[in-house]
Design a protein around this motif. Sequence first.
Motif, PDB file in Angstrom:
ATOM      1  N   ALA A 198       5.484   4.646   1.754  1.00 46.87           N
ATOM      2  CA  ALA A 198       5.899   5.942   2.309  1.00 46.87           C
ATOM      3  C   ALA A 198       6.726   5.751   3.576  1.00 46.87           C
ATOM      4  CB  ALA A 198       4.662   6.782   2.604  1.00 46.87           C
ATOM      5  N   GLN A 199       6.247   4.839   4.414  1.00 46.31           N
ATOM      6  CA  GLN A 199       6.974   4.568   5.659  1.00 46.31           C
ATOM      7  C   GLN A 199       8.357   3.960   5.355  1.00 46.31           C
ATOM      8  OE1 GLN A 199       4.616   2.140   8.234  1.00 46.31           O
ATOM      9  NE2 GLN A 199       5.967   2.469   9.984  1.00 46.31           N
ATOM     10  N   THR A 254       6.304  11.119   2.405  1.00 43.03           N
ATOM     11  CA  THR A 254       4.877  11.255   2.719  1.00 43.03           C
ATOM     12  C   THR A 254       4.071  10.420   1.721  1.00 43.03           C
ATOM     13  OG1 THR A 254       4.583  13.125   1.257  1.00 43.03           O
ATOM     14  CG2 THR A 254       5.256  13.606   3.536  1.00 43.03           C
ATOM     15  N   GLU A 255       2.852  10.086   2.123  1.00 43.72           N
ATOM     16  CA  GLU A 255       1.990   9.297   1.227  1.00 43.72           C
ATOM     17  C   GLU A 255       1.702  10.075  -0.056  1.00 43.72           C
ATOM     18  OE1 GLU A 255      -1.509   7.540   2.997  1.00 43.72           O
ATOM     19  OE2 GLU A 255      -0.470   7.389   4.920  1.00 43.72           O
ATOM     20  N   ASN A 286       0.831   3.837   1.866  1.00 45.80           N
ATOM     21  CA  ASN A 286       1.351   4.275   3.173  1.00 45.80           C
ATOM     22  C   ASN A 286       2.521   3.404   3.635  1.00 45.80           C
ATOM     23  OD1 ASN A 286      -0.382   2.134   3.615  1.00 45.80           O
ATOM     24  ND2 ASN A 286      -0.988   2.826   5.638  1.00 45.80           N
ATOM     25  N   ASP A 287       2.496   2.101   3.267  1.00 43.33           N
ATOM     26  CA  ASP A 287       3.629   1.226   3.625  1.00 43.33           C
ATOM     27  C   ASP A 287       4.893   1.659   2.881  1.00 43.33           C
ATOM     28  OD1 ASP A 287       2.103  -0.305   5.331  1.00 43.33           O
ATOM     29  OD2 ASP A 287       1.457  -1.673   3.734  1.00 43.33           O
ATOM     30  N   ARG A 333       0.850  -1.199   0.000  1.00 38.58           N
ATOM     31  CA  ARG A 333       0.000   0.000   0.000  1.00 38.58           C
ATOM     32  C   ARG A 333       0.887   1.251   0.000  1.00 38.58           C
ATOM     33  NH1 ARG A 333      -3.420  -1.722   5.130  1.00 38.58           N
ATOM     34  NH2 ARG A 333      -1.251  -1.795   5.784  1.00 38.58           N
TER      35      ARG A 333
END
Lengths: 191, 256
Positions: free
Chosen positions: A147-148, A153-154, A144-145, A142
């Motif tokens: 991005a992390q 940032t997303e 967000n994963d 995903r």
Amino acid sequence: MNLFHRQSNSPISTPVSFRDLFERNRLPVFRYIYGLTGGPQDDVEDLTAETFLRAWKARHRFDGDMDSATGWLIRIAKRLVIDAYRRTLPATRSLLVDPPAKSAPEQIVIANEQMRFLFTLLADLPDEQREIITLRYMLGWRVNDIAQHISATENNVSVIIHRTLSKLREKWADNDPENLSAVFTQEEKIS
Amino acid sequence: MKPIPDEKQIEELLENFSPNTSDRLDQRLSTAPWTPRVVVRRRLITATTFIALAFALLVAVTPQGQAFAQSILQFFIRADQDSYPLQSWQMTPPAQTSNESPFKYSVQAAEALAGYDVLSPVEVPFGMVFFGASYDEKYHIVAQAFGQSADYLEFSLWQQPLEYYQPCGDISHLCDNMLGGNLAGASADIQTVQIGNLTGEYVEGVWSLTDSGPVWDPTPFAKTLRWKTDKAIFELVYNGLDLTRDDLVALAESIR
């Protein structure tokens, strides 16, 4: 007192837990390396094996949980890919994409040609873009994963994905050597 | 205008591309340290090492153990002390010898003189070259010398058929052949080593002939490795610090 076993908080320090890690992550690591390098299969498998052997050596230093272990393995794999790139002249590398399994012969040929061409285009992308595309589409991460994982940032990741897809589309249009695009036109007509 | 895939189609192409690992990866990792087979083997090795350590400790600290250890040494004899008074043979002037180097033959020539197959290392250590072979007709010993220059022969390989082997482990008599002299100092660390499927012994040190008598000097500069096959006894002597015990074992394993 146990004098012979290194004390470790790592959840992957024992052979049993590491085996579990290996079984869960062998395919994601393999596909990640495939996405970054474009093959060939033997080289990708060698790098996959090397990733897990390196991880085994460093397992006591890993202090995350099982979920974050995939990201840790991906980082090890990335370093190995970079090292392998440094050792290999780009001109001598060949992008060989293997066909997806269980396909009809004609589909195999088409898929192979399209992927070969797409990987040629991917190979020209900056490393970060290629990595994000691999994580997003070949590993199904995903946004967000991702991005992390890359400390962004997303929104930033989404923009990069969007721009990269546009760039791939443009490059496809500019470089389509065997009129592979016709396949898409035919598919559209059929559907 | 030429039709091109849109972004959605590129996404689908990437999503549908799912390469899989082959059996080759499993083969490649079949001996990985986390596999059950390797784990079991490692436990076995650990257990064996524990037993060996316990045994070595027993041997090292008890008189019975030391006596037992001496009884199983094949190639060296441990002297009862590290220094001896001046020996009569030390006071006898050495016999006149020729200035000519004994290492004057090719391996083939030495082999022809000896009448048996002379074995040599497949590869000599980096920087060294073969200088020549000698033949001792009294003891039927062929020796090959290697080194970086003719003035500094660092490493030699000695071979003698078993039927001529005569150990002479007695400090009161000068042993006049290299392979016979098998006396090491009382404190010498004589190690049993594995050379392929053969067992050998390795020791560091040399008898220093001082004016007050022979004194065992455990210098790591003088390394000796001995082993035997069903036909011959071999000795590898290295005077230097660059090569380790394991290097000498590897060299011994490479002789053909």
